[in-house]
Design a protein around this motif. Structure first.
Motif, short mmCIF file in Angstrom:
data_model
loop_
_atom_site.label_atom_id
_atom_site.label_comp_id
_atom_site.label_asym_id
_atom_site.label_seq_id
_atom_site.Cartn_x
_atom_site.Cartn_y
_atom_site.Cartn_z
N ARG A 1 -2.10 13.48 14.36
CA ARG A 1 -1.79 12.11 15.56
C ARG A 1 -1.61 11.07 14.58
O ARG A 1 -2.19 9.92 14.01
CB ARG A 1 -3.20 11.61 15.55
N LEU A 2 -0.08 11.11 13.32
CA LEU A 2 0.61 10.13 12.72
C LEU A 2 0.56 8.96 12.72
O LEU A 2 -0.13 7.96 11.85
CB LEU A 2 1.41 11.08 12.51
N PRO A 3 0.49 9.15 13.89
CA PRO A 3 1.14 7.42 14.53
C PRO A 3 0.36 6.03 14.56
O PRO A 3 -0.39 5.36 14.52
CB PRO A 3 2.13 6.98 15.80
N ASN A 4 -0.98 7.62 15.45
CA ASN A 4 -2.53 6.32 14.49
C ASN A 4 -3.02 6.43 13.96
O ASN A 4 -3.85 5.70 13.76
CB ASN A 4 -3.23 7.34 16.09
N ASP A 5 -2.91 7.86 13.04
CA ASP A 5 -3.95 7.66 11.73
C ASP A 5 -3.09 6.61 10.86
O ASP A 5 -4.11 5.75 9.75
CB ASP A 5 -4.04 9.46 11.39
N ASN A 6 -2.10 6.21 10.88
CA ASN A 6 -1.26 5.24 9.69
C ASN A 6 -0.16 4.62 10.32
O ASN A 6 1.08 5.38 10.13
CB ASN A 6 -0.63 6.96 8.45
N PRO A 7 -0.37 4.10 11.61
CA PRO A 7 0.88 3.03 12.05
C PRO A 7 1.36 2.38 11.34
O PRO A 7 2.51 2.39 10.72
CB PRO A 7 -0.39 1.86 12.62
N ASN A 8 0.63 1.86 9.74
CA ASN A 8 1.65 1.44 8.62
C ASN A 8 2.35 2.05 8.65
O ASN A 8 4.05 1.89 7.94
CB ASN A 8 1.52 0.43 7.77
N ALA A 9 2.57 3.79 8.05
CA ALA A 9 3.57 4.64 7.92
C ALA A 9 4.56 5.09 9.03
O ALA A 9 5.83 4.62 8.53
CB ALA A 9 3.28 6.06 7.06
N MET A 10 3.99 4.57 9.83
CA MET A 10 5.20 4.82 10.84
C MET A 10 6.09 3.66 11.26
O MET A 10 6.49 3.70 11.99
CB MET A 10 4.46 5.48 12.58
N VAL B 1 3.43 11.94 4.72
CA VAL B 1 2.85 10.80 4.75
C VAL B 1 1.48 10.99 4.82
O VAL B 1 0.53 12.06 4.81
CB VAL B 1 2.74 10.57 6.47
N LYS B 2 0.73 10.31 3.94
CA LYS B 2 -0.66 10.00 3.81
C LYS B 2 -1.86 9.52 4.39
O LYS B 2 -0.88 8.94 5.97
CB LYS B 2 -0.84 9.50 2.70
N ARG B 3 -2.70 10.08 4.67
CA ARG B 3 -4.26 9.58 5.38
C ARG B 3 -3.70 9.83 7.28
O ARG B 3 -4.40 9.29 7.90
CB ARG B 3 -4.78 8.05 5.11
N ILE C 1 1.24 -1.60 0.55
CA ILE C 1 -0.16 0.22 -0.18
C ILE C 1 0.99 1.14 -0.05
O ILE C 1 1.94 1.46 0.86
CB ILE C 1 -0.87 0.25 1.26
N HIS C 2 0.40 2.21 -0.95
CA HIS C 2 1.43 3.83 -0.62
C HIS C 2 0.87 4.08 -0.06
O HIS C 2 0.07 5.21 0.13
CB HIS C 2 1.11 3.89 -2.17
N GLU C 3 1.66 4.70 0.91
CA GLU C 3 1.59 5.43 2.28
C GLU C 3 1.98 6.68 2.51
O GLU C 3 2.09 7.47 3.13
CB GLU C 3 2.12 4.25 3.87
N GLY C 4 2.47 7.14 1.84
CA GLY C 4 3.49 8.24 1.33
C GLY C 4 4.91 8.84 0.39
O GLY C 4 5.05 7.68 -0.46
N HIS C 5 5.70 9.58 0.55
CA HIS C 5 6.78 9.84 -0.25
C HIS C 5 7.77 10.03 1.44
O HIS C 5 7.54 10.68 2.12
CB HIS C 5 6.44 11.11 -0.67
#
Length: 412
Positions: free
Chosen positions: A390-399, A384-386, A368-372
Motif C-alpha cells: 500500500r505504497l501510497p499510504n505507507d510513504n505519501p511523500n515518496a508518492m 521506495v523506502k518504508r 528526507i531520503h525516500e528511496g532510489h
C-alpha cells in the motif's frame, strides 16, 4: 475578453458537477460496456485550479482483481477525505482531476446482471475492451477532458492491467475509435509479471526473518509448483496454487498480505468496506446497487490472472512517446521489489542497454531520503523506502515525488 473566456471555460467544465461524498465538485455515472455489464465511474474535479481542464486527468486503477477504485482507491488511499470525512493531508485531487473507475465489471459499484445473461470478463482482451467502452462513454459525458493529458495509475493487478490498457488506448486512438491524450502510466507494485515475484518470494520472507530454513524450503517448493504450471500454460491451476500459498503464509506466520511489518492496514479495515460504502456513500450518490458483492466472481472468472503483460510495457516504450513510472515498496513480500526489478531489467526496447547502465540515484522529499530511482528516457523505476503493498499510504511523500516526476506538477 480573457476574463470572459475563463468564465466560459469554467462554466463548461463544471456544468455537470454535483455534490457527492465529501467536499469538492464531482460527477459519477455508469457505462454499459457490454449487454447487462455496467461499469461505474466517479470523477473528482481538481482543487488545484479554477479551470479543471488546466490540470491532467488521472485514472485510478485498483488491484485485486475485483478491488474497488471508488472505495479503496478513493476513500482509503487518495481522495480528499477518508472514511471519517476527515481531510487527507495529501490527496491526488489537490494535484489533478481524479477519475475512479470500478474495474473489472463486478468490482465495487460496477455490476453484471447475471439473471439477464450478463457475463464477467474472462481475460485481458475482454478487460481492455470493456475499458475502451468505458472511456468512450465517459468522454461522451465529459468531452472537455478529451484533449487533457491523461495518465493511468494502476496498483497491484491494476499495475498489470494499466500497460495493457494503455496499449489498447494507443491502438484505438490510431484507428479513430477513441479520442484521448494519453501521456503516461504509473505502475505501483505491479503484478505485471508475477511469476518473477513468486520466484523470489521465499528469499524475501527468509531475509526478512519471517520464515526459518524449513519454512523457506516449503515456500520454495510451492513456488516452484506454481512456476511449473505457468511454464506449461496451466494458468488457472497456477492461480489457485498461488492463492493457496498466500493463504498458507498469512495463516502460518501471522503475516499481513500488505507488508512484512504487518502495519500497512492500520488505518482502515477493508473487511468493513462494503457496509461502509452502502451506508455512507451510496445514499449520497443515489446508488441502490449493493457495493462489492460480486468481487469474488470477478477474480474467479479471469483465467489469465498470472499471464504477464510486460510485452505491453515494451510496446509502449517502442511505439509511443508516453512516460512509464514503475514503483515498488521495500516491505512488499508478494509483489516484491527484486522480482519486479528483474523483469524491468529484461525489457526489450531501444533504450534497454543504456537504462541498465545508468546510475541509480537517491531521491528526497523535504530533505528526507525516500528511496532510489533508475531513469533513462521515458522509463523510471523507483525503490521506495518504508512502504509495502500500500505504497501510497505507507510513504505519501515518496508518492508525491513520483507523481511530480511523472505528470510534471508539484504536489503541496
Amino acid at each position: 475578453m480573457l476574463a470572459k473566456l475563463i468564465f466560459v471555460l469554467l462554466t463548461l467544465t463544471l456544468v455537470q458537477s454535483r455534490e457527492g461524498y465529501g467536499p469538492g465538485d464531482q460527477d459519477w455515472g455508469y457505462v454499459e460496456v457490454r449487454p447487462y455489464a455496467n461499469m461505474f465511474w466517479w470523477l473528482h474535479y481538481t482543487t488545484a485550479d479554477e479551470v479543471s481542464t488546466n490540470r491532467p486527468l488521472l485514472i485510478w486503477i485498483q488491484g485485486g482483481p475485483g478491488a474497488s477504485s471508488s472505495g479503496e482507491g478513493n476513500i482509503y488511499m487518495s481522495g480528499l477525505v477518508d472514511e471519517n470525512l476527515e481531510p487527507r493531508d495529501f490527496s491526488y485531487v489537490h494535484l489533478a482531476n481524479m477519475l475512479y473507475v470500478d474495474n473489472p465489471v463486478g468490482a465495487g459499484y460496477s455490476y453484471v446482471d447475471v439473471e439477464k445473461g450478463g457475463k464477467f470478463a474472462t481475460n485481458m482482451t475482454e478487460l481492455t475492451s470493456d475499458y475502451i467502452a468505458l472511456l468512450q462513454g465517459f468522454f461522451k459525458a465529459h468531452p472537455e477532458f478529451e484533449e487533457v493529458p491523461l495518465y493511468l495509475l494502476g496498483e497491484s493487478f491494476g499495475g498489470k492491467f494499466a500497460p495493457a490498457c494503455a496499449q489498447r488506448i494507443h491502438e484505438e486512438v490510431a484507428k479513430g475509435n477513441l479520442k484521448a491524450n494519453l501521456r503516461g502510466v504509473g505502475m505501483a507494485y505491479p503484478a505485471t509479471k508475477l511469476i518473477n515475484n513468486i520466484a523470489f518470494m521465499a528469499d524475501e520472507l527468509f531475509h526478512a526473518g519471517i520464515v526459518d530454513s524449513d519454512g523457506f524450503k516449503e515456500i520454495q517448493q510451492r513456488s516452484n509448483s506454481i512456476l511449473d504450471a505457468c511454464i506449461e500454460n496451466r494458468w488457472v491451476e497456477a492461480g489457485d496454487l498461488l492463492d493457496e500459498l498466500l493463504d498458507h503464509v498469512i495463516a502460518t506466520y501471522h503475516l499481513e498480505f500488505f507488508s512484512v511489518t504487518a502495519n500497512s492496514l492500520n488505518e482502515f479495515d477493508l473487511s468493513e468496506l462494503n457496509s461502509f460504502m452502502d451506508e455512507n456513500v451510496s445514499p449520497l450518490l443515489n446508488i441502490s446497487i449493493p457495493f462489492g458483492t460480486q468481487r469474488d466472481l470477478v477474480s474467479k472468472s479471469l483465467v489469465d490472472k498470472l499471464q504477464p503483460t510486460s510485452s505491453s510495457v515494451e510496446y509502449l516504450l517502442n511505439n509511443t512517446d508516453i512516460k512509464i513510472a514503475i514503483y515498488n515498496g521495500q516491505l512488499d513480500w508478494v509483489v516484491n521489489t527484486v522480482g519486479t526489478y528483474s523483469w524491468v531489467m529484461a525489457l526489450n526496447w531501444y533504450g534497454d542497454v543504456a537504462w541498465n547502465q545508468v546510475e541509480r540515484k537517491a531521491f528526497y522529499w523535504d530533505g528526507i531520503h525516500e528511496g532510489h530511482c533508475t531513469e533513462y528516457d521515458r522509463l523510471a523505476f523507483y525503490w521506495v523506502k518504508r512502504a509495502g503493498h500500500r505504497l501510497p499510504n505507507d510513504n505519501p511523500n515518496a508518492m508525491k515525488y513520483i507523481l511530480k516526476q511523472l505528470i510534471g506538477y508539484q504536489p503541496t
